[in-house]
Design a protein around this motif. Structure first.
Motif, PDB file in Angstrom:
ATOM      1  N   MET A  66     -56.923  -2.325 -11.668  1.00  0.00           N
ATOM      2  CA  MET A  66     -56.973  -2.980 -10.373  1.00  0.00           C
ATOM      3  C   MET A  66     -56.330  -2.059  -9.355  1.00  0.00           C
ATOM      4  SD  MET A  66     -54.450  -6.262  -9.880  1.00  0.00           S
ATOM      5  CE  MET A  66     -54.098  -6.698  -8.237  1.00  0.00           C
ATOM      6  N   LYS A  67     -56.863  -2.073  -8.168  1.00  0.00           N
ATOM      7  CA  LYS A  67     -56.318  -1.244  -7.093  1.00  0.00           C
ATOM      8  C   LYS A  67     -55.859  -2.130  -5.939  1.00  0.00           C
ATOM      9  CE  LYS A  67     -58.851   3.026  -7.862  1.00  0.00           C
ATOM     10  NZ  LYS A  67     -57.820   3.982  -8.133  1.00  0.00           N
ATOM     11  N   ALA A  68     -54.811  -1.673  -5.292  1.00  0.00           N
ATOM     12  CA  ALA A  68     -54.320  -2.349  -4.095  1.00  0.00           C
ATOM     13  C   ALA A  68     -54.017  -1.295  -3.044  1.00  0.00           C
ATOM     14  CB  ALA A  68     -53.065  -3.158  -4.405  1.00  0.00           C
ATOM     15  N   ARG A  69     -54.273  -1.638  -1.811  1.00  0.00           N
ATOM     16  CA  ARG A  69     -53.896  -0.784  -0.685  1.00  0.00           C
ATOM     17  C   ARG A  69     -52.821  -1.498   0.105  1.00  0.00           C
ATOM     18  NH1 ARG A  69     -59.663   0.205   0.535  1.00  0.00           N
ATOM     19  NH2 ARG A  69     -60.142   2.036  -0.696  1.00  0.00           N
ATOM     20  N   VAL A  70     -51.794  -0.761   0.434  1.00  0.00           N
ATOM     21  CA  VAL A  70     -50.718  -1.287   1.259  1.00  0.00           C
ATOM     22  C   VAL A  70     -50.776  -0.556   2.590  1.00  0.00           C
ATOM     23  CG1 VAL A  70     -48.234  -1.613   1.480  1.00  0.00           C
ATOM     24  CG2 VAL A  70     -49.300  -1.757  -0.783  1.00  0.00           C
ATOM     25  N   HIS A  71     -50.968  -1.307   3.663  1.00  0.00           N
ATOM     26  CA  HIS A  71     -51.006  -0.755   5.015  1.00  0.00           C
ATOM     27  C   HIS A  71     -49.641  -1.001   5.645  1.00  0.00           C
ATOM     28  CE1 HIS A  71     -55.458  -0.476   4.944  1.00  0.00           C
ATOM     29  NE2 HIS A  71     -55.326  -1.502   4.105  1.00  0.00           N
ATOM     30  N   VAL A  72     -48.978   0.076   6.050  1.00  0.00           N
ATOM     31  CA  VAL A  72     -47.634  -0.014   6.617  1.00  0.00           C
ATOM     32  C   VAL A  72     -47.694   0.480   8.058  1.00  0.00           C
ATOM     33  CG1 VAL A  72     -45.227   0.719   6.386  1.00  0.00           C
ATOM     34  CG2 VAL A  72     -46.625   0.416   4.336  1.00  0.00           C
ATOM     35  N   MET A  73     -47.174  -0.331   8.978  1.00  0.00           N
ATOM     36  CA  MET A  73     -47.145   0.029  10.406  1.00  0.00           C
ATOM     37  C   MET A  73     -45.776  -0.301  10.980  1.00  0.00           C
ATOM     38  SD  MET A  73     -50.191   1.156  11.334  1.00  0.00           S
ATOM     39  CE  MET A  73     -50.127   1.031  13.104  1.00  0.00           C
ATOM     40  N   LEU A  74     -45.398   0.450  12.007  1.00  0.00           N
ATOM     41  CA  LEU A  74     -44.186   0.099  12.727  1.00  0.00           C
ATOM     42  C   LEU A  74     -44.389  -1.249  13.407  1.00  0.00           C
ATOM     43  CD1 LEU A  74     -43.246   3.522  14.345  1.00  0.00           C
ATOM     44  CD2 LEU A  74     -41.964   2.302  12.579  1.00  0.00           C
ATOM     45  N   LYS A  75     -43.345  -2.044  13.447  1.00  0.00           N
ATOM     46  CA  LYS A  75     -43.419  -3.338  14.121  1.00  0.00           C
ATOM     47  C   LYS A  75     -43.575  -3.134  15.624  1.00  0.00           C
ATOM     48  CE  LYS A  75     -40.663  -5.927  10.779  1.00  0.00           C
ATOM     49  NZ  LYS A  75     -39.420  -6.690  10.555  1.00  0.00           N
ATOM     50  N   ASP A  76     -44.153  -4.144  16.290  1.00  0.00           N
ATOM     51  CA  ASP A  76     -44.267  -4.105  17.744  1.00  0.00           C
ATOM     52  C   ASP A  76     -42.875  -3.953  18.340  1.00  0.00           C
ATOM     53  OD1 ASP A  76     -46.995  -4.410  17.681  1.00  0.00           O
ATOM     54  OD2 ASP A  76     -46.930  -6.586  17.915  1.00  0.00           O
ATOM     55  N   GLY A  77     -42.765  -3.141  19.364  1.00  0.00           N
ATOM     56  CA  GLY A  77     -41.487  -2.939  20.026  1.00  0.00           C
ATOM     57  C   GLY A  77     -40.688  -1.772  19.472  1.00  0.00           C
TER      58      GLY A  77
ATOM     59  N   GLU B  59     -47.141   8.597  19.842  1.00  0.00           N
ATOM     60  CA  GLU B  59     -47.117   9.115  21.213  1.00  0.00           C
ATOM     61  C   GLU B  59     -47.546  10.576  21.250  1.00  0.00           C
ATOM     62  OE1 GLU B  59     -46.811   9.205  25.286  1.00  0.00           O
ATOM     63  OE2 GLU B  59     -47.008   7.518  23.907  1.00  0.00           O
ATOM     64  N   ALA B  60     -47.150  11.361  20.262  1.00  0.00           N
ATOM     65  CA  ALA B  60     -47.568  12.766  20.196  1.00  0.00           C
ATOM     66  C   ALA B  60     -49.077  12.868  20.008  1.00  0.00           C
ATOM     67  CB  ALA B  60     -46.837  13.483  19.059  1.00  0.00           C
ATOM     68  N   VAL B  61     -49.647  12.006  19.186  1.00  0.00           N
ATOM     69  CA  VAL B  61     -51.102  11.998  18.979  1.00  0.00           C
ATOM     70  C   VAL B  61     -51.807  11.599  20.273  1.00  0.00           C
ATOM     71  CG1 VAL B  61     -53.000  10.849  17.761  1.00  0.00           C
ATOM     72  CG2 VAL B  61     -50.969  11.602  16.496  1.00  0.00           C
ATOM     73  N   ARG B  62     -51.294  10.569  20.952  1.00  0.00           N
ATOM     74  CA  ARG B  62     -51.894  10.142  22.217  1.00  0.00           C
ATOM     75  C   ARG B  62     -51.883  11.278  23.228  1.00  0.00           C
ATOM     76  NH1 ARG B  62     -50.895   9.286  27.037  1.00  0.00           N
ATOM     77  NH2 ARG B  62     -48.664   9.570  26.821  1.00  0.00           N
ATOM     78  N   HIS B  63     -50.764  11.977  23.316  1.00  0.00           N
ATOM     79  CA  HIS B  63     -50.648  13.092  24.257  1.00  0.00           C
ATOM     80  C   HIS B  63     -51.618  14.213  23.883  1.00  0.00           C
ATOM     81  CE1 HIS B  63     -48.857  16.755  26.016  1.00  0.00           C
ATOM     82  NE2 HIS B  63     -48.597  15.939  27.027  1.00  0.00           N
ATOM     83  N   ALA B  64     -51.716  14.537  22.602  1.00  0.00           N
ATOM     84  CA  ALA B  64     -52.612  15.602  22.152  1.00  0.00           C
ATOM     85  C   ALA B  64     -54.073  15.244  22.425  1.00  0.00           C
ATOM     86  CB  ALA B  64     -52.394  15.872  20.666  1.00  0.00           C
TER      87      ALA B  64
ATOM     88  N   GLN C 240     -49.217   4.986  14.755  1.00  0.00           N
ATOM     89  CA  GLN C 240     -49.532   5.673  13.510  1.00  0.00           C
ATOM     90  C   GLN C 240     -48.831   4.974  12.359  1.00  0.00           C
ATOM     91  OE1 GLN C 240     -49.515   9.942  13.665  1.00  0.00           O
ATOM     92  NE2 GLN C 240     -48.663  10.066  11.618  1.00  0.00           N
ATOM     93  N   GLY C 241     -49.532   4.832  11.260  1.00  0.00           N
ATOM     94  CA  GLY C 241     -48.962   4.194  10.088  1.00  0.00           C
ATOM     95  C   GLY C 241     -49.324   4.963   8.837  1.00  0.00           C
ATOM     96  N   LYS C 242     -49.231   4.280   7.715  1.00  0.00           N
ATOM     97  CA  LYS C 242     -49.579   4.919   6.453  1.00  0.00           C
ATOM     98  C   LYS C 242     -50.294   3.914   5.560  1.00  0.00           C
ATOM     99  CE  LYS C 242     -44.864   4.127   4.884  1.00  0.00           C
ATOM    100  NZ  LYS C 242     -43.586   4.731   4.573  1.00  0.00           N
ATOM    101  N   VAL C 243     -51.123   4.458   4.678  1.00  0.00           N
ATOM    102  CA  VAL C 243     -51.824   3.656   3.687  1.00  0.00           C
ATOM    103  C   VAL C 243     -51.420   4.186   2.322  1.00  0.00           C
ATOM    104  CG1 VAL C 243     -54.062   2.993   2.740  1.00  0.00           C
ATOM    105  CG2 VAL C 243     -53.778   3.228   5.214  1.00  0.00           C
TER     106      VAL C 243
ATOM    107  N   VAL D 290     -37.099  -3.402   8.082  1.00  0.00           N
ATOM    108  CA  VAL D 290     -36.348  -3.576   9.327  1.00  0.00           C
ATOM    109  C   VAL D 290     -37.218  -3.175  10.512  1.00  0.00           C
ATOM    110  CG1 VAL D 290     -34.336  -2.796  10.648  1.00  0.00           C
ATOM    111  CG2 VAL D 290     -34.121  -3.234   8.190  1.00  0.00           C
ATOM    112  N   ILE D 291     -37.989  -2.098  10.350  1.00  0.00           N
ATOM    113  CA  ILE D 291     -38.789  -1.577  11.460  1.00  0.00           C
ATOM    114  C   ILE D 291     -40.283  -1.547  11.175  1.00  0.00           C
ATOM    115  CG2 ILE D 291     -36.900  -0.209  12.410  1.00  0.00           C
ATOM    116  CD1 ILE D 291     -38.267   2.279  11.130  1.00  0.00           C
ATOM    117  N   GLU D 292     -40.691  -1.839   9.930  1.00  0.00           N
ATOM    118  CA  GLU D 292     -42.099  -1.761   9.575  1.00  0.00           C
ATOM    119  C   GLU D 292     -42.596  -3.092   9.016  1.00  0.00           C
ATOM    120  OE1 GLU D 292     -42.661   2.844   8.121  1.00  0.00           O
ATOM    121  OE2 GLU D 292     -41.690   1.465   6.700  1.00  0.00           O
ATOM    122  N   SER D 293     -43.877  -3.344   9.245  1.00  0.00           N
ATOM    123  CA  SER D 293     -44.541  -4.476   8.603  1.00  0.00           C
ATOM    124  C   SER D 293     -45.571  -3.899   7.644  1.00  0.00           C
ATOM    125  CB  SER D 293     -45.215  -5.373   9.646  1.00  0.00           C
ATOM    126  OG  SER D 293     -46.175  -4.645  10.366  1.00  0.00           O
TER     127      SER D 293
END
Length: 76
Positions: free
Chosen positions: A1-12, A19-24, A38-41, A67-70
């Motif tokens: 069985m496979k699972a994917r975990v999507h991790v993102m910084l919380k709002d705020g 921001e570096a990607v947006r600027h680039a 930007q997050g990670k899978v 604390v900072i990621e969902s």
């Protein structure tokens, strides 16, 4: 069985990588990008029958800094 975990910084929470990607993107001529987060899978190959509660424990203890990621679990 496979699972994917999507991790993102919380709002705020500031996202300097996003921001570096947006600027680039703007520097490359891609106008209209107002924000990037930007997050990670993480893909897990698990024994059959592993329940989502167990995956949640993995996330809480190691895969996400709650604390900072969902995170969101996707069974694939």
């Amino acid at each position: 069985m496979k699972a994917r975990v999507h991790v993102m910084l919380k709002d705020g929470v500031l996202d300097p990588q996003g921001e570096a990607v947006r600027h680039a993107l703007g520097a490359l001529g891609f106008d209209g990008v107002n924000g990037v987060r930007q997050g990670k899978v993480i893909e897990l190959d698990l024994a059959e029958g592993t329940d989502e509660a167990r995956i949640g424990e993995m996330c809480e203890k190691l895969l996400a800094n709650t604390v900072i990621e969902s995170y969101r679990v996707e069974i694939v």
